[in-house]
Design a protein around this motif. Structure first.
Motif, PDB file in Angstrom:
ATOM      1  N   LEU A  86      14.669 -15.547 -36.770  1.00  0.00           N
ATOM      2  CA  LEU A  86      16.074 -15.202 -36.483  1.00  0.00           C
ATOM      3  C   LEU A  86      16.117 -14.021 -35.516  1.00  0.00           C
ATOM      4  O   LEU A  86      15.151 -13.246 -35.422  1.00  0.00           O
ATOM      5  CB  LEU A  86      16.794 -14.823 -37.791  1.00  0.00           C
ATOM      6  N   THR A  90      20.115  -9.991 -36.598  1.00  0.00           N
ATOM      7  CA  THR A  90      20.461 -10.680 -37.858  1.00  0.00           C
ATOM      8  C   THR A  90      19.558 -10.171 -38.981  1.00  0.00           C
ATOM      9  O   THR A  90      19.997  -9.925 -40.105  1.00  0.00           O
ATOM     10  CB  THR A  90      20.271 -12.215 -37.697  1.00  0.00           C
ATOM     11  N   LYS A  91      18.280  -9.990 -38.650  1.00  0.00           N
ATOM     12  CA  LYS A  91      17.344  -9.497 -39.673  1.00  0.00           C
ATOM     13  C   LYS A  91      17.668  -8.045 -40.034  1.00  0.00           C
ATOM     14  O   LYS A  91      17.657  -7.670 -41.214  1.00  0.00           O
ATOM     15  CB  LYS A  91      15.899  -9.610 -39.154  1.00  0.00           C
ATOM     16  N   PRO A 144      19.796 -13.817 -46.813  1.00  0.00           N
ATOM     17  CA  PRO A 144      20.366 -14.346 -45.565  1.00  0.00           C
ATOM     18  C   PRO A 144      21.512 -15.301 -45.890  1.00  0.00           C
ATOM     19  O   PRO A 144      21.532 -15.908 -46.974  1.00  0.00           O
ATOM     20  CB  PRO A 144      19.204 -15.099 -44.915  1.00  0.00           C
ATOM     21  N   ASP A 145      22.420 -15.449 -44.972  1.00  0.00           N
ATOM     22  CA  ASP A 145      23.561 -16.344 -45.124  1.00  0.00           C
ATOM     23  C   ASP A 145      23.079 -17.775 -45.385  1.00  0.00           C
ATOM     24  O   ASP A 145      22.248 -18.304 -44.638  1.00  0.00           O
ATOM     25  CB  ASP A 145      24.350 -16.269 -43.797  1.00  0.00           C
ATOM     26  N   VAL A 148      23.130 -20.154 -42.613  1.00  0.00           N
ATOM     27  CA  VAL A 148      22.093 -19.973 -41.583  1.00  0.00           C
ATOM     28  C   VAL A 148      20.753 -20.513 -42.086  1.00  0.00           C
ATOM     29  O   VAL A 148      20.030 -21.203 -41.367  1.00  0.00           O
ATOM     30  CB  VAL A 148      21.973 -18.470 -41.205  1.00  0.00           C
TER      31      VAL A 148
END
Ligand SMILES: O=C(O)CCC(=O)C(=O)O
Ligand SMILES: [Fe+2]
Length: 330
Positions: A86, A90-91, A144-145, A148
């Protein structure tokens, strides 16, 4: 002192143990090191006898027939590949804070590197307990989402449970190897301070002479570690004055003892210095499960070893929490 946002204090050895003792490299071992493979399908007394030998020599061993399906191991690695691919932002939105849960970027989780460099890895921690108490390592997991990374959380919870079951079986063998009842540790580990982590070693080759490590030399802080790796070598342990490779073996996990086992057994079972040196320019993934006792468990070596004092560790009765503060002061 509270833990830093990375996990450096969680797995870093005290400063005096970061380097192999001086002058010992001339003692090359005559017999090549054998890291034993313990078949978990054999009867416990036989496995415990093998484990006793491993724990008093290298503190490292492989376990085979451990009961975790290869499918699950591969599925969690596949999820980690996707996660670490990712975008960095994001991370970083999941960056670990005081609770040590979540993402830590490349270079953050460094053992005490003699060159002052960070480890060439990024990672992510997920704990098996959640708590709002204001204590080190307590807190809530971050994820995480789901849109995603579909199925990430479910896979990781399943992986945690499977690795926890292996660690608990090893704990029974440790008890038997100490001539204690198999369930001797059970009430000290019924709310364990345990976590899984995925470590992604980035593509560049490591070079110990320049202080460039996947993970610098350290011992693990807790009781024991059960480690799944992909098929890229890199793990080395320091035994008899030498760094020795512990290569991946199909269908097995690598188990090593941590500092709490050393303390609990009065130094009889070893917590061995280890590091990751990746010689080639390729990625490597590993997923350790770290088992530590209940936060308030008492670690009483006299009771566990049923022996009179043998070393400077004797008669120390400290809880997991105090052990943490001993390490973070080191
Ligand atoms: O990746 C490995 O082989 C070992 C990792 C390790 O020692 C650790 O995370 O404490
Ligand atoms: Fe380690």
């Amino acid at each position: 002192m509270l833990p830093s946002q990375d996990d450096a204090t969680w797995t870093s050895a005290p400063a005096d143990r970061m380097q192999p003792p001086a002058g010992r490299n001339c003692n090359k071992s005559a017999v090549p090191l054998q890291v034993s493979v313990i078949d978990m399908a054999q009867p416990e007394p036989a496995a415990a006898a093998q484990l006793r030998e491993a724990c008093t020599t290298t503190g490292f061993f492989y376990v085979s027939n451990h009961g975790v399906s290869d499918d699950l191991v591969q599925r969690q690695f596949a999820q980690w590949h996707q996660f670490f691919n990712l975008p960095e932002c994001t991370k970083l939105a999941l960056k670990a804070g005081k609770s040590n849960r979540g993402y830590y970027p490349v270079g953050a989780g460094s053992a005490k590197n003699p060159f002052g460099l960070g480890d060439r890895k990024e990672g992510f921690n997920i704990y098996g307990f959640e708590s709002d108490l204001d204590l080190p390592f307590h807190g809530r997991n971050v994820w995480p989402d789901e849109a995603v990374l579909q199925g990430f959380k479910a896979t990781m919870l399943q992986y945690y449970d499977a690795m926890h079951a292996v660690a608990d079986r090893v704990l029974r063998l440790i008890a038997l190897a100490l001539d204690l009842p198999a369930d001797w540790f059970a009430d000290k580990f019924d709310k364990p301070a345990a976590n899984i982590r995925c470590v992604h070693y980035v593509e560049d080759a490591n070079d110990p002479d320049k202080g460039i490590f996947g993970v610098g030399a350290h011992t693990d802080w807790g009781m024991l570690t059960v480690l799944a790796t992909d098929d890229v070598p890199g793990l080395q342990i320091h035994v008899n004055g030498e760094w020795v490779d512990v290569p991946p073996r199909n269908g097995t996990f690598i188990v090593n003892l941590g500092d709490m086992t050393h303390r609990w057994t009065n130094g009889r079972f070893r917590s061995t210095l280890h590091r990751v040196v990746k010689r080639d320019s390729c990625e490597r993934y590993s997923s350790p499960f770290f088992l530590a006792p209940n936060w308030d468990a008492k670690i009483d070596s006299t009771e566990a070893t049923q022996r009179r004092c043998e070393s400077d560790l004797c008669n120390q009765t400290v809880g997991s929490a105090s052990q943490y503060s001993i390490r973070s002061r080191a």
